[in-house]
Design an enzyme around this catalytic site. Sequence first.
Site, PDB file in Angstrom:
ATOM      1  N   ASN A 117      52.624 -35.681   5.993  1.00  0.00           N
ATOM      2  CA  ASN A 117      53.656 -35.753   4.966  1.00  0.00           C
ATOM      3  C   ASN A 117      53.206 -36.656   3.826  1.00  0.00           C
ATOM      4  O   ASN A 117      52.464 -37.620   4.027  1.00  0.00           O
ATOM      5  CB  ASN A 117      54.981 -36.248   5.559  1.00  0.00           C
ATOM      6  CG  ASN A 117      55.155 -37.742   5.452  1.00  0.00           C
ATOM      7  OD1 ASN A 117      55.591 -38.271   4.419  1.00  0.00           O
ATOM      8  ND2 ASN A 117      54.808 -38.466   6.508  1.00  0.00           N
ATOM      9  N   GLY A 120      57.014 -39.594  -0.114  1.00  0.00           N
ATOM     10  CA  GLY A 120      57.144 -40.545  -1.210  1.00  0.00           C
ATOM     11  C   GLY A 120      58.514 -41.190  -1.299  1.00  0.00           C
ATOM     12  O   GLY A 120      59.022 -41.447  -2.401  1.00  0.00           O
ATOM     13  N   PHE A 121      59.116 -41.496  -0.146  1.00  0.00           N
ATOM     14  CA  PHE A 121      60.414 -42.188  -0.112  1.00  0.00           C
ATOM     15  C   PHE A 121      61.473 -41.452  -0.934  1.00  0.00           C
ATOM     16  O   PHE A 121      62.206 -42.056  -1.722  1.00  0.00           O
ATOM     17  CB  PHE A 121      60.300 -43.626  -0.616  1.00  0.00           C
ATOM     18  CG  PHE A 121      59.516 -44.576   0.256  1.00  0.00           C
ATOM     19  CD1 PHE A 121      59.171 -44.246   1.554  1.00  0.00           C
ATOM     20  CD2 PHE A 121      59.129 -45.812  -0.234  1.00  0.00           C
ATOM     21  CE1 PHE A 121      58.443 -45.139   2.348  1.00  0.00           C
ATOM     22  CE2 PHE A 121      58.412 -46.712   0.546  1.00  0.00           C
ATOM     23  CZ  PHE A 121      58.063 -46.372   1.837  1.00  0.00           C
ATOM     24  N   SER A 183      53.661 -47.367   4.303  1.00  0.00           N
ATOM     25  CA  SER A 183      53.545 -45.944   3.998  1.00  0.00           C
ATOM     26  C   SER A 183      52.347 -45.717   3.085  1.00  0.00           C
ATOM     27  O   SER A 183      52.145 -46.467   2.124  1.00  0.00           O
ATOM     28  CB  SER A 183      54.811 -45.438   3.311  1.00  0.00           C
ATOM     29  OG  SER A 183      54.604 -44.126   2.806  1.00  0.00           O
ATOM     30  N   ASN A 185      52.142 -43.261   1.068  1.00  0.00           N
ATOM     31  CA  ASN A 185      52.572 -42.299   0.050  1.00  0.00           C
ATOM     32  C   ASN A 185      53.231 -42.912  -1.180  1.00  0.00           C
ATOM     33  O   ASN A 185      53.683 -42.182  -2.058  1.00  0.00           O
ATOM     34  CB  ASN A 185      53.518 -41.277   0.696  1.00  0.00           C
ATOM     35  CG  ASN A 185      52.838 -40.502   1.809  1.00  0.00           C
ATOM     36  OD1 ASN A 185      51.696 -40.097   1.670  1.00  0.00           O
ATOM     37  ND2 ASN A 185      53.537 -40.329   2.915  1.00  0.00           N
ATOM     38  N   THR A 186      53.306 -44.250  -1.242  1.00  0.00           N
ATOM     39  CA  THR A 186      53.760 -44.944  -2.442  1.00  0.00           C
ATOM     40  C   THR A 186      52.600 -45.794  -2.943  1.00  0.00           C
ATOM     41  O   THR A 186      52.137 -46.679  -2.212  1.00  0.00           O
ATOM     42  CB  THR A 186      54.984 -45.850  -2.142  1.00  0.00           C
ATOM     43  OG1 THR A 186      56.087 -45.019  -1.754  1.00  0.00           O
ATOM     44  CG2 THR A 186      55.377 -46.653  -3.375  1.00  0.00           C
ATOM     45  N   LYS A 214      57.041 -52.971   9.646  1.00  0.00           N
ATOM     46  CA  LYS A 214      56.367 -51.745  10.067  1.00  0.00           C
ATOM     47  C   LYS A 214      54.949 -51.751   9.513  1.00  0.00           C
ATOM     48  O   LYS A 214      54.745 -51.879   8.299  1.00  0.00           O
ATOM     49  CB  LYS A 214      57.119 -50.510   9.567  1.00  0.00           C
ATOM     50  CG  LYS A 214      56.582 -49.194  10.140  1.00  0.00           C
ATOM     51  CD  LYS A 214      57.550 -48.061   9.888  1.00  0.00           C
ATOM     52  CE  LYS A 214      57.118 -46.774  10.589  1.00  0.00           C
ATOM     53  NZ  LYS A 214      58.125 -45.712  10.464  1.00  0.00           N
ATOM     54  N   ASN A 243      53.009 -46.880  11.469  1.00  0.00           N
ATOM     55  CA  ASN A 243      53.315 -45.853  10.483  1.00  0.00           C
ATOM     56  C   ASN A 243      52.300 -44.717  10.621  1.00  0.00           C
ATOM     57  O   ASN A 243      51.509 -44.686  11.574  1.00  0.00           O
ATOM     58  CB  ASN A 243      53.275 -46.470   9.079  1.00  0.00           C
ATOM     59  CG  ASN A 243      54.265 -45.839   8.117  1.00  0.00           C
ATOM     60  OD1 ASN A 243      54.418 -44.623   8.079  1.00  0.00           O
ATOM     61  ND2 ASN A 243      54.947 -46.658   7.332  1.00  0.00           N
ATOM     62  N   GLY A 267      51.899 -37.751  14.878  1.00  0.00           N
ATOM     63  CA  GLY A 267      51.817 -36.851  16.011  1.00  0.00           C
ATOM     64  C   GLY A 267      50.692 -37.182  16.964  1.00  0.00           C
ATOM     65  O   GLY A 267      50.142 -38.286  16.966  1.00  0.00           O
TER      66      GLY A 267
END
Length: 352
Positions: A117, A120-121, A183, A185-186, A214, A243, A267
């Site tokens: 994924n 992006g929050f 994350s 993605n940011t 996290k 994460n 996963g």
Amino acid sequence: MIFERVVRAGLFRLGGGDAEAAHEWTLRRLATLSTNRPALAALRTAYAVRAPRTVFGVDFPNPVGLAAGMDKDGVALPAWPALGFGFVEVGTVTAQPQPGNPRPRLFRLPDSGAVVNRMGFNNSGAAALAGRLAALGRPLGVPLGISLGKSKVTPLDGAVADYLASYRALREHGDYFAVNVSSPNTPGLRALQDRDHLSALLGALVGEKPILVKIAPDLTEPAIAELLAVCLEGGAAGVIATNTTVGRAGVAPADRAAAAETGGLSGRPLADRAREVVSFVHRETGGALPVIGVGGLLSPDDATRMFDAGASLVQLYTGFIYRGPALVRAIARAAARGGGPAPAAGGAAAPT
């Protein structure tokens, strides 16, 4: 199993196979279900299992939680305990509403039991979530965690104020808060895992409710050790490990095209690394920092091994996508039989 043969197969066809379309469809149905009390009662009878734990001062009816990202805006909250979860984590939520990254941004890797994924929050913002939680009108029945992230438009030097704004809007509603600084993605977010930034964040947030951090699975052990020292010094209540990863080790050949997409991998391929990080955290802190283990849990055995590594609680995201609520029930039953967490040093996580 019925879920895998029928329900999952149908969900995976929705939207021409678009994973986010299936996610949105599921949330809409669960939101509708959340208003149907007889249906919720029937689901609780089928899936809810008692295996109580007390961790960082919070009582959990069982140690299996829904990870952040599944219900970012808390639109289907009453459904999750009915599906067997012993706690629910909403978010990641930001101070400012934001659409997230362009679609498509969610990709299944079925042969690998994985997902990539780059969301992006995407969320409606802290104020909207606070309003929804205030309007819920009845107790959730399980602890609620709230994952906090940095708004994309906020520069790193404004991160503390940004997280604090979200926390202040939501503090009366959460039983614990997770500081998501990991994350992928940011842009720039993972820089907040360094000593100075994390110390400032914890200094602003720690005090009223349990604050967890996290962490990324891609950190080296020396970097994790430094982060843990900051957590202990700053009064963090625990750690969520881990994460998603930017690595792609363990992906099945049939999934390599999807795995080439930018984003974080979750996963089965993450299972070994997540368990290694949990074990390192438990060993490095002597059990002083309770750990929520997340990453690659697709069977009760996976969860038992995570507990054995030192996790006090576990969370599901990708495993729930592929295995459904029967997995939640199976892990909770294993925990009730004694396959759950051992008491942590200093009493940080002891069965009630």
